[in-house]
Design a protein around this motif. Structure first.
Motif, PDB file in Angstrom:
ATOM      1  N   PRO A 158      -6.098  11.953   5.654  1.00 11.66           N
ATOM      2  CA  PRO A 158      -6.665  12.620   4.466  1.00 11.66           C
ATOM      3  C   PRO A 158      -7.658  11.713   3.729  1.00 11.66           C
ATOM      4  O   PRO A 158      -7.494  10.495   3.726  1.00 11.66           O
ATOM      5  CB  PRO A 158      -5.435  12.908   3.599  1.00 11.66           C
ATOM      6  N   GLU A 159      -8.668  12.326   3.127  1.00 12.06           N
ATOM      7  CA  GLU A 159      -9.646  11.552   2.352  1.00 12.06           C
ATOM      8  C   GLU A 159      -9.642  12.041   0.919  1.00 12.06           C
ATOM      9  O   GLU A 159      -9.674  13.252   0.682  1.00 12.06           O
ATOM     10  CB  GLU A 159     -11.049  11.758   2.942  1.00 12.06           C
TER      11      GLU A 159
ATOM     12  N   LEU B 218      -5.403   8.325  -2.968  1.00  9.76           N
ATOM     13  CA  LEU B 218      -4.807   8.211  -1.627  1.00  9.76           C
ATOM     14  C   LEU B 218      -3.713   7.149  -1.654  1.00  9.76           C
ATOM     15  O   LEU B 218      -3.945   6.013  -2.070  1.00  9.76           O
ATOM     16  CB  LEU B 218      -5.874   7.831  -0.595  1.00  9.76           C
TER      17      LEU B 218
ATOM     18  N   ASP C 288       0.658  19.430   1.709  1.00 11.78           N
ATOM     19  CA  ASP C 288       1.175  18.274   2.446  1.00 11.78           C
ATOM     20  C   ASP C 288       1.861  17.236   1.551  1.00 11.78           C
ATOM     21  O   ASP C 288       1.323  16.821   0.524  1.00 11.78           O
ATOM     22  CB  ASP C 288       0.040  17.612   3.238  1.00 11.78           C
TER      23      ASP C 288
ATOM     24  N   LEU D  43      -2.195  12.522  -0.291  1.00 13.88           N
ATOM     25  CA  LEU D  43      -3.086  12.637  -1.445  1.00 13.88           C
ATOM     26  C   LEU D  43      -2.291  13.068  -2.675  1.00 13.88           C
ATOM     27  O   LEU D  43      -1.392  13.901  -2.577  1.00 13.88           O
ATOM     28  CB  LEU D  43      -4.170  13.688  -1.178  1.00 13.88           C
TER      29      LEU D  43
END
Ligand code: NAD
Ligand code: ZN
Ligand code: ZN
Length: 345
Positions: A21-22, A29, A123, A131
């Protein structure tokens, strides 16, 4: 990166390779340092993923600790790279009246704005990275060890919040019943013993879990059956307990709790085992308050962190790697976990 994802309802999750993930604008993050497995994850697998229409696959894990490794635009100055944090889970909009009062767990806008907790709608933390949508959800853990800190975010926060309702009823002459001595229950016993002078009766179906109850300070340990009702009445001089905390919430424990709470007592049904209580004149003792609390506030979380930092909560954990995570969920399903199962990626 690797993540434990629920692929289909009514099935156990799978360990999978997923994209890293970004962080977008405002996001943080985390490199996960620990993720706790909650019995609610079993409920997600069994029914909640369907009931709440979760988009699958979804990474499980709503008890999360991590190290801040990156931040998106607009939030970079609010966080420190390298800081160790835990994630406050019941995310809210931050703007509605309930959020303003601190009750993000009861945010008025969350459903409409599709704001869901990590692992319970989008998520979560059973992965190498995750995140976080707002800086305020990252609570510093200081020098707490992440494995023992991570259950604070739910297994301690939820009973602490439930206890806040009922603390005034727990004086030196009082008795509290704790039904279910799992992740939440074994911490609840300690919170009650530390924060009130009441005696605690722990009730479970498993002798091993009752041993844990005794170890963490329960005054009486009873096997969960109809006889336990008579024993609770005996201990409480025939009246029943001032406060019952049900950390199972199936029909069996709700039927027991109904018979164990006294007039003017509190009956806190925290477990989401699918049971329903009969409430009303004649069904519940006079002026008995029935509560169904959900999680806790951010202020409550700061409180339980402070208690943990003072060393007054002895959290029992079983540690697993991400590779062993699916197996750990099987153990949780089978009632074999003592305290909290925690994944360390
Ligand atoms: P857990 O699996 O760690 O522990 C459950 C315990 O209940 C075990 O010790 C088990 O032996 C015992 N048990 C099972 N059936 C029983 C019975 N009939 N009588 C007495 N004891 C019995 O679960 P957990 O992670 O501690 O979660 C407890 C419950 O709370 C679950 O239903 C979970 O989904 C729910 N939960 C609710 C909230 C909330 O905000 N309301 C938050 C977290 C968890
Ligand atoms: Zn939970
Ligand atoms: Zn809100």
């Amino acid at each position: 990166m690797r993540a434990i994802q629920l692929m289909k309802p009514k099935e156990f999750p799978e360990l999978r390779e997923v994209p890293m993930p970004e962080p977008g604008p405002g996001q943080i993050l985390l490199k996960i340092t620990a993720a706790g497995l909650c019995h609610s994850d079993i409920a997600v697998m069994e029914s909640y993923a369907v009931l709440n229409n979760y988009t699958l696959p979804m990474t499980l894990g709503h008890e999360c600790c991590g190290t801040i490794v990156d931040a998106g635009n607009g939030v970079k100055s609010q966080v420190t790279i390298g800081e160790n944090v835990m994630v406050y889970g019941p995310w809210g909009c931050g703007r509605c009246r309930n959020c303003a009062m601190g009750y993000e767990n009861y945010c008025y806008n969350a459903v409409e704005m599709n704001i869901t907790p990590p692992g319970l709608g989008h998520d979560g933390g059973c992965a190498e990275y995750m995140l976080v949508d707002q800086a305020r959800f990252c609570i510093p853990i200081g020098n707490l060890d992440p494995v023992h800190a991570v259950p604070l975010t739910d297994a301690a926060l939820t009973p602490y919040h439930a206890l806040q309702h009922s603390r005034a009823k727990l004086d030196a002459n009082s008795v509290a019943v704790v039904l279910g001595v799992g992740g939440l229950g074994h911490i609840a016993i300690q919170l009650i013993k530390h924060l009130t002078p009441a005696e605690v009766i722990a009730i479970d179906i498993s002798d091993d879990h009752l041993k844990l109850a005794e170890q963490v300070g329960a005054d009486f340990c009873l096997t969960s059956n109809q006889e336990a009702v008579d024993k609770v009445r005996e201990i409480t001089h025939g009246y029943g307990a001032e406060v019952v905390f049900d950390f199972v919430g199936n029909q069996a424990t709700i039927d027991l709790g109904a018979q164990m709470t006294r007039v003017l007592g509190d009956w806190n049904i925290v477990g989401i085992g699918g049971g329903l209580a009969k409430v009303g004149f004649g069904a519940t003792p006079y002026e008995c308050q029935v509560n169904s609390p959900y999680w806790g506030t951010r202020a409550d979380l700061y409180d339980v962190v402070a208690l943990a930092q003072r060393g007054v909560i002895d959290i029992h954990t079983e540690q697993y790697s991400l590779d062993e995570g699916v197996e750990a969920y099987h153990r949780l399903y089978e009632g074999k976990v003592m305290g909290r199962a925690v994944l360390v990626p």
